[in-house]
Design an enzyme around this catalytic site. Structure first.
Site, PDB file in Angstrom:
ATOM      1  N   THR A 175      75.399  44.111  93.957  1.00  8.22           N
ATOM      2  CA  THR A 175      75.084  43.404  94.956  1.00  8.22           C
ATOM      3  C   THR A 175      75.026  44.324  96.101  1.00  8.22           C
ATOM      4  O   THR A 175      75.931  45.308  96.045  1.00  8.22           O
ATOM      5  CB  THR A 175      76.044  42.111  95.259  1.00  8.22           C
ATOM      6  OG1 THR A 175      75.836  41.097  94.261  1.00  8.22           O
ATOM      7  CG2 THR A 175      76.186  41.597  96.578  1.00  8.22           C
ATOM      8  N   ARG A 203      70.129  29.885  88.031  1.00  9.46           N
ATOM      9  CA  ARG A 203      71.678  30.137  88.398  1.00  9.46           C
ATOM     10  C   ARG A 203      71.995  30.838  89.771  1.00  9.46           C
ATOM     11  O   ARG A 203      71.074  31.919  90.020  1.00  9.46           O
ATOM     12  CB  ARG A 203      72.300  31.259  87.473  1.00  9.46           C
ATOM     13  CG  ARG A 203      73.813  31.750  87.504  1.00  9.46           C
ATOM     14  CD  ARG A 203      73.741  32.935  88.562  1.00  9.46           C
ATOM     15  NE  ARG A 203      75.232  33.340  88.425  1.00  9.46           N
ATOM     16  CZ  ARG A 203      75.637  34.391  89.285  1.00  9.46           C
ATOM     17  NH1 ARG A 203      74.695  35.088  89.959  1.00  9.46           N
ATOM     18  NH2 ARG A 203      76.898  34.840  89.088  1.00  9.46           N
ATOM     19  N   VAL A 204      72.600  30.311  90.688  1.00  6.03           N
ATOM     20  CA  VAL A 204      73.152  30.660  91.851  1.00  6.03           C
ATOM     21  C   VAL A 204      74.498  31.329  91.787  1.00  6.03           C
ATOM     22  O   VAL A 204      75.357  30.684  91.489  1.00  6.03           O
ATOM     23  CB  VAL A 204      72.724  29.796  92.878  1.00  6.03           C
ATOM     24  CG1 VAL A 204      73.022  30.320  94.318  1.00  6.03           C
ATOM     25  CG2 VAL A 204      71.329  29.316  92.981  1.00  6.03           C
ATOM     26  N   GLY A 205      74.669  32.470  92.479  1.00 11.65           N
ATOM     27  CA  GLY A 205      75.887  33.056  92.424  1.00 11.65           C
ATOM     28  C   GLY A 205      76.777  32.647  93.724  1.00 11.65           C
ATOM     29  O   GLY A 205      76.233  31.968  94.420  1.00 11.65           O
ATOM     30  N   ASP A 206      77.583  33.780  94.122  1.00  7.94           N
ATOM     31  CA  ASP A 206      78.528  33.394  95.355  1.00  7.94           C
ATOM     32  C   ASP A 206      77.804  33.845  96.514  1.00  7.94           C
ATOM     33  O   ASP A 206      78.268  33.567  97.766  1.00  7.94           O
ATOM     34  CB  ASP A 206      79.844  34.274  95.333  1.00  7.94           C
ATOM     35  CG  ASP A 206      79.518  35.467  94.936  1.00  7.94           C
ATOM     36  OD1 ASP A 206      78.878  36.013  93.995  1.00  7.94           O
ATOM     37  OD2 ASP A 206      80.423  36.475  95.655  1.00  7.94           O
ATOM     38  N   THR A 226      81.362  41.337  96.307  1.00 11.09           N
ATOM     39  CA  THR A 226      80.518  41.418  95.170  1.00 11.09           C
ATOM     40  C   THR A 226      81.215  41.515  93.760  1.00 11.09           C
ATOM     41  O   THR A 226      82.435  41.973  93.941  1.00 11.09           O
ATOM     42  CB  THR A 226      79.922  43.067  95.241  1.00 11.09           C
ATOM     43  OG1 THR A 226      79.431  43.542  93.933  1.00 11.09           O
ATOM     44  CG2 THR A 226      80.910  43.824  95.501  1.00 11.09           C
ATOM     45  N   GLY A 227      80.800  40.780  92.688  1.00  9.51           N
ATOM     46  CA  GLY A 227      81.535  40.664  91.787  1.00  9.51           C
ATOM     47  C   GLY A 227      81.278  39.525  90.812  1.00  9.51           C
ATOM     48  O   GLY A 227      79.926  39.161  90.964  1.00  9.51           O
ATOM     49  N   GLY A 229      80.262  36.383  90.330  1.00 13.37           N
ATOM     50  CA  GLY A 229      79.916  35.185  91.275  1.00 13.37           C
ATOM     51  C   GLY A 229      80.570  33.942  91.184  1.00 13.37           C
ATOM     52  O   GLY A 229      81.164  33.503  91.989  1.00 13.37           O
TER      53      GLY A 229
HETATM   54  N1  ASP Z   1      78.357  38.553  93.138  1.00 12.92           N
HETATM   55  C1  ASP Z   1      76.813  38.684  92.474  1.00 12.92           C
HETATM   56  C2  ASP Z   1      76.606  37.470  91.587  1.00 12.92           C
HETATM   57  O1  ASP Z   1      77.289  36.804  91.077  1.00 12.92           O
HETATM   58  C3  ASP Z   1      76.897  39.576  91.713  1.00 12.92           C
HETATM   59  C4  ASP Z   1      77.354  40.806  92.026  1.00 12.92           C
HETATM   60  O2  ASP Z   1      78.088  41.012  93.077  1.00 12.92           O
HETATM   61  O3  ASP Z   1      77.775  41.831  91.225  1.00 12.92           O
HETATM   62  O4  ASP Z   1      75.471  36.948  92.022  1.00 12.92           O
END
Ligand code: ASP
Length: 308
Positions: A175, A203-206, A226-227, A229
């Site tokens: 991200t 799908r929607v992330g964080d 970032t991670g 989500g």
């Molecule tokens: N956090 C992001 C998501 O889950 C992906 C990422 O940051 O690596 O969409």
């Protein structure tokens, strides 16, 4: 106290040293440095934190190495669906888009939602209409395609078919984001992503969930995560840092460390975040192997890093 400060990230995860060449590493550092420069120039000129974070994120979205805009990862059915959000710490106004493909800079589409609508989060055709009405540049699908992300999708799908569990969600994410404090003391955050490789369509992330992957409030901090989500959403990661500062009197560093190293790390939430407080203090904790990241303050001390 620093007059202004800025941090950027280009994603956290399993960044395998043996697949990292000197040339590739240099390209990552150069991409982070370009983003820092774009934001720094605005802040050094007395510009607003919101302008600085969106400029920094635009630079990262246009660099195909990072998972946002050009170079975004693919869904399980081979499409790209992008999420982005901005939040302004002075007003607590926020704007976000989810699942979009078209605007060259999804972060500017998020900003258009904040500035041109009464809403916080838009999806679907109307998110694109708002971006078009704002005069933002659009691109066709081939602009966003990279072979590396396509190959990563095929590898992930193959593992799924063979029943091999990807025990390391860190392998699939990435991200980009930026947080800043400007010379007036205003905070802002911006985050943009393609999400996770082989995510389910829709799908929607964080990232576009305010308080999870993106948050800003002048009274406490601005955060971009970032991670993994889903875990950031369930632990309300970004807003939890602000809550710890407000209610428990923790420093930015203590609060951010607790969320990343305890809340997220002990719940399958690999990843990291960048954050800045009202004094301009920066912190960049992560609980996985690496996080592409960089900082700069008014001293002009540009720093970029990948591993611990
Ligand atoms: N956090 C992001 C998501 O889950 C992906 C990422 O940051 O690596 O969409």
């Amino acid at each position: 106290m620093t007059r202004f400060s800025l941090a950027v990230h280009g994603g956290a995860g399993t960044i395998l040293r043996h697949t990292m060449t000197d040339d590739l590493q240099a390209r990552y550092h150069a991409g982070l440095r370009r983003a820092l420069q774009a934001g720094h120039d605005i802040l050094a000129d007395g510009g607003a934190a919101m302008d600085a974070v969106t400029a920094a994120v635009c630079a990262l979205e246009e660099e195909p190495l990072f998972n946002a805009g050009r170079g975004a990862v693919f869904t399980a059915d081979g499409r790209q669906e992008m999420d982005a959000a901005v939040m302004d710490g002075a007003t607590r106004k926020a704007g976000a888009v989810a699942g979009i493909l078209g605007p060259r800079n999804p972060i500017l589409a998020a900003r258009a939602v904040m500035e041109r609508t009464d809403h916080v989060l838009l999806i679907g055709p109307n998110a694109l209409t708002v971006a078009r009405d704002a005069g933002l540049p659009f691109e066709e699908a081939p602009y966003f395609f990279t072979q590396q992300r396509w190959d990563a999708l095929q590898a992930t799908l193959r593992m799924r078919r063979e029943g091999i569990d990807d025990l390391d969600p860190a392998r699939r994410h990435g991200t980009v984001g930026a947080v800043a404090r400007d010379a007036r003391g205003d905070l802002a955050a911006a985050t943009s992503t393609g999400g996770m490789t082989a995510k389910a369509p829709g799908r929607v992330g964080d990232t576009p969930v305010i308080g999870a992957g993106t948050y800003a409030d002048n009274a406490t901090c601005a955060v971009s995560g970032t991670g993994h989500g889903e875990i950031f959403i369930r632990w309300h990661a970004a807003a939890e840092i602000a809550a710890r500062m407000r209610h428990a009197g923790q420093s930015l560093e203590e609060a951010a460390r607790h969320v990343v190293m305890t809340d997220l790390a002990s719940n399958d939430g690999s990843g990291g975040l960048i954050a800045v407080d009202a004094e301009g203090t920066l912190t960049l904790p992560f609980n996985c192997e690496g996080m592409y990241r960089g900082t700069v303050t008014q001293k002009g001390d540009f720093v970029t890093a990948i591993y611990r």
